[in-house]
Design a protein around this motif. Structure first.
Motif, short mmCIF file in Angstrom:
data_model
loop_
_atom_site.label_atom_id
_atom_site.label_comp_id
_atom_site.label_asym_id
_atom_site.label_seq_id
_atom_site.Cartn_x
_atom_site.Cartn_y
_atom_site.Cartn_z
N GLY A 58 16.72 -28.64 -11.89
CA GLY A 58 16.80 -29.09 -10.62
C GLY A 58 16.54 -28.36 -9.58
N VAL A 59 16.91 -27.04 -9.70
CA VAL A 59 16.78 -25.73 -8.68
C VAL A 59 15.58 -24.95 -8.94
N ASP A 60 15.68 -24.32 -10.03
CA ASP A 60 14.51 -23.51 -10.42
C ASP A 60 13.60 -24.17 -10.91
N ALA A 61 12.17 -23.87 -10.57
CA ALA A 61 11.17 -24.37 -11.09
C ALA A 61 9.77 -23.30 -11.44
N ASP A 62 8.55 -23.92 -11.88
CA ASP A 62 7.82 -22.91 -11.95
C ASP A 62 7.22 -22.16 -10.91
N ASN A 63 7.23 -22.64 -9.69
CA ASN A 63 6.84 -22.42 -8.64
C ASN A 63 7.81 -21.94 -7.64
N PHE A 64 9.12 -21.95 -8.00
CA PHE A 64 10.33 -21.78 -7.16
C PHE A 64 11.45 -21.25 -7.65
N THR A 65 12.19 -20.18 -7.40
CA THR A 65 13.53 -19.87 -8.07
C THR A 65 14.72 -19.45 -6.90
N ALA A 66 15.45 -20.02 -7.36
CA ALA A 66 16.79 -19.77 -6.13
C ALA A 66 17.01 -18.21 -6.01
N HIS A 67 17.57 -17.89 -4.75
CA HIS A 67 18.01 -16.38 -4.68
C HIS A 67 19.27 -16.33 -5.58
N TRP A 68 19.68 -15.21 -6.09
CA TRP A 68 20.48 -15.20 -6.91
C TRP A 68 22.15 -15.10 -6.51
N ASN A 69 21.86 -14.85 -5.02
CA ASN A 69 23.49 -15.06 -4.27
C ASN A 69 23.23 -16.40 -3.61
N SER A 70 22.68 -17.16 -3.74
CA SER A 70 22.70 -18.49 -2.99
C SER A 70 23.84 -19.46 -3.71
N SER A 71 24.09 -20.15 -2.74
CA SER A 71 25.41 -21.03 -3.18
C SER A 71 24.98 -21.86 -4.44
N GLU A 72 23.50 -22.37 -4.51
CA GLU A 72 23.46 -23.09 -5.63
C GLU A 72 23.52 -22.17 -7.11
N VAL A 73 23.21 -21.20 -7.06
CA VAL A 73 23.35 -20.32 -8.17
C VAL A 73 24.76 -19.76 -8.57
N LEU A 74 25.49 -19.69 -7.28
CA LEU A 74 26.88 -19.26 -7.67
C LEU A 74 27.72 -20.17 -8.14
N ASP A 75 27.19 -21.42 -7.63
CA ASP A 75 28.25 -22.64 -8.14
C ASP A 75 27.93 -23.11 -9.59
N SER A 76 26.81 -22.56 -10.24
CA SER A 76 26.23 -23.21 -11.14
C SER A 76 26.30 -22.18 -12.56
N ILE A 77 26.62 -20.94 -12.29
CA ILE A 77 26.84 -19.95 -13.10
C ILE A 77 28.14 -18.90 -13.23
N PRO A 78 28.80 -19.04 -14.33
CA PRO A 78 30.16 -18.52 -14.16
C PRO A 78 29.84 -16.91 -14.15
N GLY A 83 32.46 -9.68 -11.21
CA GLY A 83 31.54 -10.60 -10.37
C GLY A 83 30.09 -10.64 -10.70
N ALA A 84 29.72 -10.21 -11.67
CA ALA A 84 28.27 -10.31 -12.31
C ALA A 84 28.12 -11.54 -12.86
N LEU A 85 26.82 -12.15 -12.44
CA LEU A 85 26.48 -13.44 -13.22
C LEU A 85 26.24 -13.47 -14.62
N ASP A 86 26.79 -14.39 -15.36
CA ASP A 86 26.73 -14.50 -16.75
C ASP A 86 25.30 -14.73 -16.98
N SER A 87 24.79 -13.85 -17.88
CA SER A 87 23.44 -14.14 -18.13
C SER A 87 22.76 -15.15 -19.32
N CYS A 88 24.06 -15.61 -19.77
CA CYS A 88 23.81 -16.62 -21.13
C CYS A 88 24.42 -18.08 -20.93
#
Length: 557
Positions: A58-78, A83-88
């Motif tokens: 619902g956030v990342d798509a073929d033509n759009f990816t959210a910035h890695w430090n955006s709130s959507e990413v930080l709230d969705s990935i442990p 402080g590094a984002l979990d890759s798996c």
């Protein structure tokens, strides 16, 4: 050290150590080292796995990816403790974490790669490791099969066949759309890409240059191999499409296409096969190119060659002959371990450049560039210190660097880790270069290509294991480097039991090879040196006391 064929050595001495003829042939042979280095490391860029994170539905798509430090990413990935984002993993319903099945990649350095297309990440990391291992298993297979074929059917035939096939396979592997077909092509690519032409090219050079130039020519092969890896980094930085990148890598094999009409068969091999007339024709050609007008009595040498041929054992020599007799067996096992340890440390450090922070192309380039001054120092030392002590020292130092770097935190001391790792690469590159020369000098002509093939086979076996061992970093990041370092330390010590080959004639027959170096170890040499020194001191002391007694007798008189 065993008998040698005096006729052959007389002719080769007339040819000289390194004239225009040897320089021309060597310049053709050494191109195989450039292509071998390139083919060996193509997967580092073609199948690179850049930094990645889970794709957020619902956030990342073929033509759009959210910035890695955006709130959507930080709230969705442990995140990890640092402080590094979990890759798996990704947060699911009710705040629980689940494994993700799609990923977003950092495209700062890589726009496309096999690793990004087929997702060589998380639970699929084994796919990337297996792809690299498939190539190394191919080199393993080529080293033993093509090495033996070169000893029975000739160096030139195997060299050229491998040159043609590496070009075809290098391009074909770029076009295959399916993973398991890709593995098969990678295997065949390894058989001909970094085994056949490279090993036979090296042996061809070692068998035409004189003893004083073997060191320089052998080390030059390794230096050009490193330049091939540097080209991998250079082309990778310029070409962003992985398919065209691999095609460019593969087409470098075309540099060898004209060699059938340019290179000569080894006169040593022809002589060992009883084909004296053909060997003499090549030696005469070399003499003319070198400006030597000496007359070769062809009839005399041919008649003596026929006499040798009538008494020569017609059987073909193979791998089993390396292990049948005690001295050859000890040397073979020790040399095989040395190849194994050198390769696993060398490729562990080379493939590990991707885990270092910074520009991956620059890291790969620098880790190859550091080999060049190492080779210069090796050339300057090998003919002074000998092969045995130098290879032992460089392996032990390289092993210590591997182990030391693994215990230093990269986040806090990145420059220190990179520096120590580069020093380790320089030491291991030096020892890896020496073992090529050393192996060629330790074994007789009838087994030389086979011995190099078996040694290379052991190196490729450990090379095939290297990507799989690197997966052990999931248990502890230090495990792979410690394994690589400990193997280098053990092999460096055992190298002290090999005989010294500096300024020794190359053995020809199987009997020569068995007699060569009997009882010659570093420890035996040290004992003999100490005994000679003690004997010298004793004789001097005795002479002094004799003079004193003579003086007393003179005084009494």
């Amino acid at each position: 050290m065993g008998d040698v064929d005096n006729d052959l050595e007389e002719l080769m001495s007339r040819l000289g150590d390194f004239g225009k003829y040897q320089a021309w042939q060597f310049s053709l042979h050494v191109i195989s080292a450039l292509t071998a280095g390139m083919h060996m490391m193509t997967l580092v860029t073609v199948a690179a796995v850049p930094d990645h994170r889970c794709a957020i539905p619902g956030v990342d798509a073929d033509n759009f990816t959210a910035h890695w430090n955006s709130s959507e990413v930080l709230d969705s990935i442990p995140r990890s403790e640092l402080g590094a984002l979990d890759s798996c993993r990704i947060y699911g319903a009710n705040g629980t974490t689940t494994d993700c099945d799609s990923w977003v990649y950092d495209t700062t350095y890589y726009r496309s790669s096999r690793g990004m297309e087929w997702n060589f990440v998380c639970s699929r990391r084994w796919m990337g490791a297996l792809a690299q291992s498939a190539y190394m298993i191919g080199v393993f297979t080529g080293a033993v099969t093509l090495g033996s074929l070169a000893d029975t059917h000739g160096r030139k035939k195997i060299f050229y066949t491998s040159s043609v096939l590496q070009t075809i396979l290098g391009v074909s592997v770029a076009l295959t759309p399916e993973y398991f077909s890709f593995l098969v092509l990678r295997f065949l690519y390894g058989v001909f890409g970094s085994a056949g032409a490279y090993i036979t090219g090296f042996v061809l050079s070692m068998e035409i240059v004189g003893p004083s130039k073997r060191t320089v020519c052998g080390i030059a092969f390794q230096a050009v191999f490193a330049v091939g890896i540097m080209l991998v980094a250079g082309w990778g930085a310029v070409i962003k499409d992985r398919m065209w990148l691999q095609i460019v890598y593969g087409l470098h094999g075309a540099l060898l296409m004209g060699h059938w009409w340019l290179i000569d068969e080894s006169p040593r091999w022809l002589w060992a096969q009883g084909r004296t007339k053909e060997a003499l024709a090549i030696i005469q050609k070399g003499l003319r190119m070198n400006g030597n007008d000496a007359n070769v009595d062809v009839a005399r040498y041919v008649s003596r060659g026929k006499a040798r041929e009538s008494s020569r054992d017609e059987r073909a020599y193979g791998i089993s002959d390396l292990f049948k007799t005690p001295n050859l067996r000890k040397k073979s096992v020790n040399v095989c371990l040395n190849w194994f340890a050198n390769s696993i440390a060398y490729y562990g450090l080379s493939l590990g450049t991707g885990s270092l922070k910074g520009n991956p192309f620059l890291m790969l380039f620098l880790f190859s560039l550091v080999e060049l001054p190492s080779y210069v120092v090796t050339v300057l030392l090998m003919d002074r210190t000998g092969r045995r002590s130098l290879i032992s020292t460089t392996m032990i130092l390289g092993g210590l660097c591997c182990v030391t770097a693994s215990y230093i935190p990269q986040t806090d001391y990145r420059s220190v880790v990179v520096t120590i790792s580069m020093l380790g690469k320089a030491f291991i590159a030096s020892s890896f270069a020496i073992i090529y020369n050393y192996s060629a000098e330790l074994f007789p002509t009838v087994l030389r290509n086979t011995a190099l093939g078996v040694g290379s086979m052991c190196a490729r076996l450990s090379g095939a294991m290297t990507p799989l061992i690197m997966l052990l970093d999931s248990l502890d990041p230090r495990v792979p480097a410690v394994v690589f370092g400990c193997l280098a330390l053990v092999s460096g010590f055992l190298a002290l039991y090999l005989p010294e080959t500096l300024n020794q004639p190359m053995p020809q027959s199987l009997d020569d090879g068995e007699k060569f170096g009997v009882g010659d170890t570093c420890f035996a040499s040290c004992v003999r040196s100490r005994s000679a020194k003690d004997r010298g001191v004793y004789e001097v002391a005795l002479q002094d006391s004799d003079y004193k007694e003579i003086d007393k007798d003179t005084d009494r008189a």
